[in-house]
Design an enzyme around this catalytic site. Structure first.
Site, PDB file in Angstrom:
ATOM      1  N   CYS A 101      40.267 -40.516   9.502  1.00  0.00           N
ATOM      2  CA  CYS A 101      41.138 -40.333  11.153  1.00  0.00           C
ATOM      3  C   CYS A 101      42.183 -40.585  10.317  1.00  0.00           C
ATOM      4  CB  CYS A 101      40.070 -41.319  12.610  1.00  0.00           C
ATOM      5  SG  CYS A 101      38.824 -40.702  12.971  1.00  0.00           S
ATOM      6  N   GLU A 109      32.621 -30.709 -12.161  1.00  0.00           N
ATOM      7  CA  GLU A 109      33.918 -30.284 -11.776  1.00  0.00           C
ATOM      8  C   GLU A 109      34.187 -29.127 -10.819  1.00  0.00           C
ATOM      9  OE1 GLU A 109      35.677 -32.666  -9.797  1.00  0.00           O
ATOM     10  OE2 GLU A 109      37.971 -31.697 -10.277  1.00  0.00           O
ATOM     11  N   GLU A 132      33.861 -26.482  -2.599  1.00  0.00           N
ATOM     12  CA  GLU A 132      34.988 -27.250  -1.367  1.00  0.00           C
ATOM     13  C   GLU A 132      36.341 -26.248  -0.626  1.00  0.00           C
ATOM     14  OE1 GLU A 132      37.040 -31.236  -2.102  1.00  0.00           O
ATOM     15  OE2 GLU A 132      37.158 -30.723  -4.456  1.00  0.00           O
ATOM     16  N   HIS A 150      16.165 -24.901 -18.920  1.00  0.00           N
ATOM     17  CA  HIS A 150      14.790 -26.009 -18.092  1.00  0.00           C
ATOM     18  C   HIS A 150      14.542 -25.952 -16.634  1.00  0.00           C
ATOM     19  CE1 HIS A 150      14.235 -28.007 -21.603  1.00  0.00           C
ATOM     20  NE2 HIS A 150      15.585 -27.828 -21.903  1.00  0.00           N
ATOM     21  N   TRP A 171      38.156 -37.427  13.402  1.00  0.00           N
ATOM     22  CA  TRP A 171      37.309 -36.780  12.672  1.00  0.00           C
ATOM     23  C   TRP A 171      35.923 -37.100  13.424  1.00  0.00           C
ATOM     24  CZ3 TRP A 171      33.164 -37.484   9.493  1.00  0.00           C
ATOM     25  CH2 TRP A 171      33.196 -36.483   8.365  1.00  0.00           C
ATOM     26  N   LYS A 197      39.917 -35.620   3.457  1.00  0.00           N
ATOM     27  CA  LYS A 197      40.750 -36.434   2.066  1.00  0.00           C
ATOM     28  C   LYS A 197      39.884 -38.220   2.070  1.00  0.00           C
ATOM     29  CE  LYS A 197      43.744 -36.361  -1.779  1.00  0.00           C
ATOM     30  NZ  LYS A 197      42.722 -35.844  -2.650  1.00  0.00           N
ATOM     31  N   LYS A 251      35.631 -28.324  -7.106  1.00  0.00           N
ATOM     32  CA  LYS A 251      36.391 -27.120  -6.787  1.00  0.00           C
ATOM     33  C   LYS A 251      36.060 -26.521  -6.042  1.00  0.00           C
ATOM     34  CE  LYS A 251      39.336 -29.877  -7.267  1.00  0.00           C
ATOM     35  NZ  LYS A 251      38.243 -31.527  -6.910  1.00  0.00           N
ATOM     36  N   ASN A 294      39.936 -45.998  13.970  1.00  0.00           N
ATOM     37  CA  ASN A 294      39.277 -45.209  12.663  1.00  0.00           C
ATOM     38  C   ASN A 294      37.960 -46.293  12.450  1.00  0.00           C
ATOM     39  OD1 ASN A 294      41.251 -43.893  12.296  1.00  0.00           O
ATOM     40  ND2 ASN A 294      41.997 -44.398  10.586  1.00  0.00           N
ATOM     41  N   GLY A 295      37.341 -45.979  11.339  1.00  0.00           N
ATOM     42  CA  GLY A 295      35.908 -46.502  11.015  1.00  0.00           C
ATOM     43  C   GLY A 295      34.382 -46.285  12.169  1.00  0.00           C
TER      44      GLY A 295
END
Ligand code: M6R
Length: 603
Positions: free
Chosen positions: A2, A476, A483, A499, A75, A598, A480, A101-102
């Protein structure tokens, strides 16, 4: 997550709130809303699901008067994505409104109690209880009511409250969610993100945990008197310029962001790094023999690279953990341990919780963050700023390479306090100094990577492999890809392939192998041969001048040669570009991937 913005001052509030919300769009949201007080009329109140850009033509036709207001991007956590659940939320009479927010953890009990007292709820959100609590305590003075109300909240909040019955003020309060006051000329803003205020003012002051602030058109008042500081970047830094996406802009900015992260920190002739933010704990650092690096997502992968650096060059036992796991672990940290939290935003809830837990046990707390004065920066004993400039794209790129660089600087500091020789120190320092130029060279692969993206864009799965320093880069690279493009991708330690994972390999299965010419190059080649024998289509990232690899794999991207410990800063560049171009070719929303935010300020 948010986003909050509030405005009070001499200008019409609405355009400023609208542009502030747009500057926070990158954080991810599913609905938005505004409320602006108007002394002659009923307040302007508008809430909607979806993108702001779709509603903008309608919004711009509205005549909104009023110089006090607040706005929010939501959000969803509690309650579906509906117009009604969007913020602001109102009390029973529609006098008081709250943006939040929260997460309010005890909202159910509070809601039931308030309902018993006669309050009428209209949304499914946790936030609405705050509006009704403020209503319950309101007797003409908004800040008194807010102070009383927050005393009943459990969980996390950053809130901005306004009331048409005490109209010349904004009241802001925070606990666990960031909020800052922007101090302008005859105007003040309150926001959860500096990007929202930077076009009005660069002077900002972050609220501390538990603080409540009252902001009037003339001044702001917080319990503790503190001075604002200057934001280091400009409004253009949070604009795309000529780039189609923030992500591409931020990838291409890396030579300069890395230069900024290094500025004034290297003494090459002495083979040393000077990190001013660690000066105060220099002696304590000399004594530590265990380092716990705690972070989330991409920042954790930077930590995993540092695990190799700290062990190889400083001889410090290093453990890396996801903050969401670490905070529930019975960790065996002792007085000879330090915790190092790494976070671009400095506001990640899990990382902050891990930090606070370590702090409460008397452990030395260190931090790396890109956001000056963020909660993490204020709560660690000592730390280093990235100075990479604002990162707007949800996918972390320039912050990651800057984290790697700062971690290398730390490895150099810690190493020189211990057994690392002057000569080796000089080699590392000299190579670090070249990094921005080497990254510039690495970026030249962009047109080639774009072509490769066309070839690989229709894959359903991908596997990324690397060893040692480049094992975290495989993870990483896969993160990327996942996402941004929603292709299922997994990053593995190449030695782990046989394995289990190798069972997936069949004709044409895409495998991205990071195999620079380093101490594990031959081992990587063996792993690539195992994949080729089973029909995989292999795209390799290799060191310039390696001709052999062309005979073995299907496609190659070259990166410049550097010290093994610093290869991740170069090998991640094609990984970022590859994910970007594949996602763009698939028509994905690169800067705002679905379901992501973000800055993850809730657990
Ligand atoms: O702000 P932080 O560095 O603490 O954020 C941690 C992660 O949420 C972040 O790195 C995330 O994994 C990115 N979306 C990756 O691109």
């Amino acid at each position: 997550m948010c986003g909050i913005i509030g405005y009070i001052g001499v200008k019409p509030a609405f355009p400023i709130l609208l542009s502030g919300l747009k500057r926070m769009e990158y954080r991810g949201y599913d609905s938005f809303g505004f409320r602006v007080l108007d002394s002659d009329n009923e307040p302007f109140f508008y809430k909607k699901t979806g993108k702001i850009s779709l509603a903008e033509p309608e919004l711009l036709t509205m005549k909104v008067k009023g110089r006090v207001g607040h706005a929010h991007t939501r959000w969803a956590t509690h309650g579906q994505v509906t117009d009604c659940n969007a913020h602001p939320h109102l009390d029973c009479k529609g006098d008081i409104s709250v943006v939040h927010n929260g997460i309010i953890e005890n909202y159910k009990e509070l809601r039931e109690e308030l309902q018993r007292e006669g309050h009428k709820f209209v949304s499914q959100t946790d936030t609405e209880v705050i509006a009704h609590l403020v209503e319950k305590f309101f007797d003409g003075n908004l800040e008194c009511a807010v102070k009383k109300a927050v005393g009943f909240l459990r969980g996390t909040y950053g809130i901005v409250v306004i009331s048409k019955n005490d109209p010349d003020k904004l009241v802001a309060a925070r606990s666990g969610s960031p909020l800052l006051i922007g101090v302008g000329e005859n105007e003040f803003l309150v926001a959860s993100d500096p990007a929202a205020v930077v076009s009005s003012t660069k002077k900002v002051l972050y609220l501390n945990e538990g603080e409540v602030a009252t902001i009037t058109p003339e001044n702001y008042f917080i319990f503790t008197e503190r001075q604002p500081h200057e934001i280091e970047w400009s409004a253009e830094d949070v604009e795309k310029g000529t780039y189609p996406h923030f992500m591409l802009k931020e990838i291409m900015e890396q030579p300069s962001s890395l230069k900024n992260s290094l500025r004034g920190r290297l003494i090459v002739e002495e083979g040393r790094a000077q990190l001013g933010g660690l000066k105060s704990v220099e002696e304590r650092l000399r004594d530590i023999d265990k380092m716990y690096i705690v972070a989330c997502g991409t920042a954790r992968y930077a930590g995993l690279v540092a695990e190799y650096m700290f062990e190889e060059y400083a001889g410090i036992t290093t453990k890396v953990d996801a903050a969401s796991e670490f905070r529930y672990r019975k960790s065996t940290m002792d007085r000879k341990s330090a915790i190092l939290v790494v976070s671009q935003s400095g506001e990640t809830a899990d990382t902050l919780a891990a930090l606070r837990d370590a702090k409460s046990r008397g452990i030395l707390t260190l931090g790396i963050t890109n956001v000056v004065d963020s909660t993490q920066a204020r709560e660690t004993d000592a730390g280093v700023y990235n100075h990479a400039g604002p990162e707007i794209g949800v996918a972390s790129t320039k912050a990651f390479t800057s984290q790697l660089e700062v971690l290398a600087l730390m490895a150099l500091c810690l190493g020189r306090q211990r057994q690392l020789s002057n000569v080796m120190g000089q080699r590392i320092a000299a190579e670090l100094e070249r990094m921005p130029d080497l990254v510039e060279l690495a970026l030249k692969c962009a047109p080639h990577v774009k072509e490769l993206a066309e070839k690989y864009k229709d894959s359903e799965n991908m596997i990324y492999l690397g060893r040692k320093y480049n094992n975290p880069i495989a993870m990483e690279g896969a993160l990327k890809m996942k996402e941004l493009s929603y292709i299922h991708a997994e990053g593995v330690a190449a030695g782990e392939l046989k394995h289990g994972m190798i069972a997936l390999i069949e004709n044409g299965f895409p495998a991205i192998a990071i195999c620079p010419s380093d101490s594990v190059y031959e081992k990587m080649i063996s792993n690539i041969m195992e994949l080729k024998a089973r029909g995989a289509r292999v795209l390799a990232v290799a060191t310039e001048g390696n001709e052999e690899i062309v005979q073995i794999v299907d496609d190659v991207i070259y990166i410049p040669k550097t010290l093994e410990m610093l290869t991740p800063i170069l090998s991640v560049i094609p990984m970022q570009l590859f994910a970007y171009y594949v996602a763009a070719a698939r028509g994905c929303d690169v800067d705002k991937p679905r379901n992501l935010a973000k800055s993850v300020t809730v657990e």
